[in-house]
Write a protein that holds these residues in place. Sequence first.
Motif, mmCIF file in Angstrom:
data_model
loop_
_atom_site.group_PDB
_atom_site.id
_atom_site.type_symbol
_atom_site.label_atom_id
_atom_site.label_comp_id
_atom_site.label_asym_id
_atom_site.label_seq_id
_atom_site.Cartn_x
_atom_site.Cartn_y
_atom_site.Cartn_z
ATOM 1 N N GLU A 257 114.289 -16.422 67.919
ATOM 2 C CA GLU A 257 114.596 -15.013 67.837
ATOM 3 C C GLU A 257 113.512 -14.501 68.516
ATOM 4 N N GLN A 258 113.947 -13.212 69.738
ATOM 5 C CA GLN A 258 112.744 -12.761 70.417
ATOM 6 C C GLN A 258 113.241 -11.208 70.291
ATOM 7 N N ASP A 259 112.311 -10.467 70.075
ATOM 8 C CA ASP A 259 112.692 -8.873 69.831
ATOM 9 C C ASP A 259 114.040 -8.734 69.310
ATOM 10 N N GLY A 260 114.310 -9.306 68.281
ATOM 11 C CA GLY A 260 115.750 -9.039 67.767
ATOM 12 C C GLY A 260 117.013 -9.751 68.446
ATOM 13 N N GLU A 261 116.671 -10.239 69.470
ATOM 14 C CA GLU A 261 117.959 -11.042 70.015
ATOM 15 C C GLU A 261 117.853 -12.451 69.990
#
Length: 345
Positions: A257-261
């Motif tokens: 998961e990165q920045d909510g994505e």
Amino acid sequence: MRIEQDLKLGFKDVLFRPKRSTLKSRSQVDLTRNFTFKHSGRQWSGVPVIAANMDSVGSFDMAKALARHKVMTAVHKHYTVEDWAGFIRDNDASVLNNVMVSTGTSDADFQKTKDIMALSDDLIFICIDIANGYSEHLVEYVERVRAAFPDKVISAGNVVTGDMCEELILAGADIVKVGIGPGSVCTTRVKTGVGYPQLSAIIECGDAAHGLGGQIIGDGGCTCAGDVSKAFGGGADFVMLGGMLAGHEESNGEVIEQDGEMFMKFYGMSSQSAMDKHSGGVANYRAAEGKTVLLPFRGPVENTIQDIMGGVRSTCTYVGAAKLKELTKRTTFIRVREQENNVYG
Ligand code: 5GP
């Protein structure tokens, strides 16, 4: 030193020329092919697309999902014999007939393949896979596997030229896997300068294999459904897909998961990531020939496979092929300098 002057082509160098057709709808197109294999004499019927034997593509979950469409999965070689026993217990012939058991070419690989194949008569495909199919060692290994499994379908590769295709078929391969360097996470061409544009490799190897009653798998380089059609149009009996089937729920890659994505890791089987995971790092005599990428997570593979099959069916209607088998005969490629219009990115 010698230079071959005739131009070799990749998928991006051509488009299909449309032909007059009596087909009204793509629903009339049959993507099923029936093969009888040269050495094993086995018959197989299904949609000849194969999920690649990469450990974030060719998983057991992928095999289950794709078998619903009679699409194949080359299951990667990093499952244990016990893992296979569990998978076989939970699945019937409708799944097991559509998987390939992947193997390298060491003595340990040979024993493991024997152990896995002994688990079920419903396993019929063995996929012998090394990066450089020009090694004499592969030919000897194919002979050895053919002697041990006279009635199993054996695929061997990877190669890109007709001469080597013939040699592998004569050694006992039913199917030759074709492709050096076109893969989405492959860096062979930059690391080594070796390769062959994939469409020409398919055309030349298909011709050689078919002359001997063998089949080929076009492996690598497809980025969209149109490329899959071009591979079939060029003469591939089967088309193998890595990147196009990566990043899905069933791909079993690591989710990040990165920045909510949500993203899923996808890497080449000879990348640093794969070698760290499976062989304790890159051996100091070799260089990694694959890369690691993060793909946006794409959910279940169902939509993607429908999309690919829909695209190939549509190609068939544009050239008037009622069956996938007729696509090559109905194919005229035109050489182009442009593909899609990218004005909106
Ligand atoms: P794709 O469909 O992603 O373009 O290509 C998939 C194919 O790339 C695989 O089936 C395999 O033949 C090839 N491949 C997978 N991992 C690697 C790697 O690390 N290095 C190279 N050279 N090829 C790879």
